[in-house]
Structure formats: C-alpha cells, structure tokens
Scaffold this active site. Sequence first.
Site, short mmCIF file in Angstrom:
data_model
loop_
_atom_site.label_atom_id
_atom_site.label_comp_id
_atom_site.label_asym_id
_atom_site.label_seq_id
_atom_site.Cartn_x
_atom_site.Cartn_y
_atom_site.Cartn_z
N ALA A 55 -5.73 -9.18 17.61
CA ALA A 55 -6.07 -7.75 17.45
C ALA A 55 -6.45 -7.15 18.80
CB ALA A 55 -7.22 -7.62 16.45
N GLN A 79 -13.01 -11.65 14.77
CA GLN A 79 -12.91 -11.97 16.20
C GLN A 79 -11.47 -12.32 16.59
OE1 GLN A 79 -14.96 -11.68 18.76
NE2 GLN A 79 -16.60 -10.83 17.50
N SER A 80 -10.52 -11.59 16.04
CA SER A 80 -9.11 -11.86 16.32
C SER A 80 -8.74 -11.55 17.78
CB SER A 80 -8.26 -10.99 15.39
OG SER A 80 -6.93 -10.96 15.84
N ASN A 81 -8.21 -12.56 18.45
CA ASN A 81 -7.69 -12.34 19.80
C ASN A 81 -6.39 -11.56 19.75
OD1 ASN A 81 -9.66 -14.10 21.21
ND2 ASN A 81 -8.69 -15.67 19.94
#
Length: 339
Positions: free
Chosen positions: A82, A78-80
């Site tokens: 990325a 859930q990387s912001n």
Amino acid sequence: MNHAWISDAPRLELGFLPTPLVPLERLSARLGGPRLWLKRDDCTGLATGGNKTRKLEYLLADAIRQQADAIVTFGAVQSNHARQTAAACAAAGLPCHLVLARKVPWPHPHYDTSGNVLLDRLLGADVQVVAPDAFADARAALLDRLERDGRLPYVIPVGGSSHVGAMGYTRCAMELMEQSRALEFALTDVVHASSSAGTQAGLLAGFAGLVLDGDGTAPRVHGINVSEVDPTVLPKDVQRLVGEVIAERGLDAAVAAEDVRLDDRYLGDGYGLPTEATVAAIRLLAGTEGVLLDPVYSGKAFAALVDRIERGEFAGVDDVVFIHTGGTASLAVYDTAFI
Ligand SMILES: Cc1ncc(COP(=O)(O)O)c(C=O)c1O
C-alpha cells in the site's frame, strides 16, 4: 541479451534498477556455510523501497494504458505494498485509495498511525483502516463512490500480485542472471519471503523464459511462507500466476509443481507476528552487515535462511542469494519486539 518478452511489456520507470547484488562477507564467514549474497530490493527507491516497486512499474503502466484516473488497492494495516502504491501514485500524478484491514493482532499504540500508515498519509493517499469483517463493505462502498463520481478506477489486488505485477520479478530474474555472471558465481539458489505469490511467480516464470532464450540454467527458488496457515494455498497461487505470466507473454515454457518450493516451517504464530528467530535474525544482519530487515517478511525469511544453513540444508551449495524485499518502514510499530 535482449529478452523481448520482458522488454516489450509496458513499463513505467519508477525504481532505481538494477538494484545492487552485494556479498555478505562478514556474515558468510560467521555462519560458515555458503557464500551469501544480498539482492538489495529494499533499495528500489520508492519511499523507502521494497519489492512492490518492481510490480508497480508494470501495474501503473497498465493503469495508464487503460486511462484509469484513480488507483485502488488493499492490504493489512502495515502493508508495504500500500505504501509503495501511494508513492508510485504520487510520482505518476494519480489519486490513490487504500483500504487497510486490521488483520494482525499486534498490540501497539501507534499500529494504525505510524510506520507504513504514516507514510501512506504523507504520500497523499486516501486511507481507510477497517476491521476485517468490514473490509468487503468498505471496498464495495469505495468503488461505488468512485463510479458515482465518474472515475475510472484501476484495482490492484493485494500485494500487486496479478500477472501484470508479477512481470516485475521476471525483470529481477534477468538482473540476477546478468549480475551473477558478472560477479562470476553460479546462480543456483535464491531465497525470499513469499506472501501473495507475485514475487515467486515472477521469478519462476522469469527464469523459465530466460532459460528458453539460452540464458543459463534456472536456479532453485526457495519461497519462505510468511503468511499462509494452510500450506496448500501459496503453492497453488504461485503455480496459477506462473501459468498466467507464461501465457500472457507467449512463452513456450512450463514450471513443474516440484519447482514451486515453499517452506512453511517459519511462520510462527502467523502473519505479521515475528518469532524469536525473526528478531534474532534482524539483529544478526544489522550487527554484522549494517543492513536492516523487517519483522513481517524479510526478517522472517532471513531467519529461515540462517536456520537452514545451520541445519546443513545448503551443504554442497557454494553461493546463495537472498532477495531483500524491503519492509523496514514497519519497524517503528515493532519497537517493543526489540526491547
Ligand atoms: C517486504 C515484503 N517482502 C516480501 C513480500 C512478499 O511478496 P509477495 O507478496 O510478492 O509474495 C512483501 C509483500 O507484501 C513485502 O512487503
């Protein structure tokens, strides 16, 4: 004031900058501590916004200068970072490749497909979600494949936290100096979630450079550690990155180790796992000010701010700025925390 060491760095305009700096009047009255201000970096504009947009302005400019024709980056599922990289690449017309590691033990049926991952795919990124122990191989295989295809990839580290990316937060430091002056309050304390060191390093290097230019005094920057179990890691990373930014921009400045402030009390069970206080802080800001925080970064850091005010740790301080670094795109896969 013109700060050539900031304005001369190649930058691709991607965000809505400067972001607003707004008072939290209802919440400040309720908590009874210092006057609270919110720096709305959740409103940087790039596909639901966030702090990475500032870093990507410099990172993509650097990639374009190097004639890269593909962008590769990494993160947790859930990387912001990325998601904002995927959006920045779409806006710049560059292919984006993401390798995302399942490193957070958060059991949600849509964890790998909803929230930020949904947006990554919607934004046209090539997305691989892998187990942590498969991450190194997946990364190597992707870079091999791009090389075989004759591509020139630009590799962005986790969180966009290179000295190039950290430049984004020197610009935020400049905005905070200008805005606090216009709003007629003394900028003494800035609080934010800290994870891959770039935001905090950029702020510290930025304030140090601005002070050199005669632009006021540097505030205390309070990073809230939301990711590192070992408390020695993040201070070292921040200090190293500050040194790199200062050296790259040719600044005759230094940041002392005691000015790298990291608070390790609020991590709870680990990165990506909201505590009860995180959930309460998200509800509090939403209910008093109509502003959404996220369960991994800004909510955890805001819970720290509330707790520190309640403990009297900001006694004698008139104004505190909280940088809202974004992250609300992940709320969808944390719905169960709010039931
Ligand atoms: C919403 C949000 N807040 C804060 C951070 C922390 O920023 P940094 O990695 O620069 O320390 C991140 C980074 O991933 C983030 O996504």
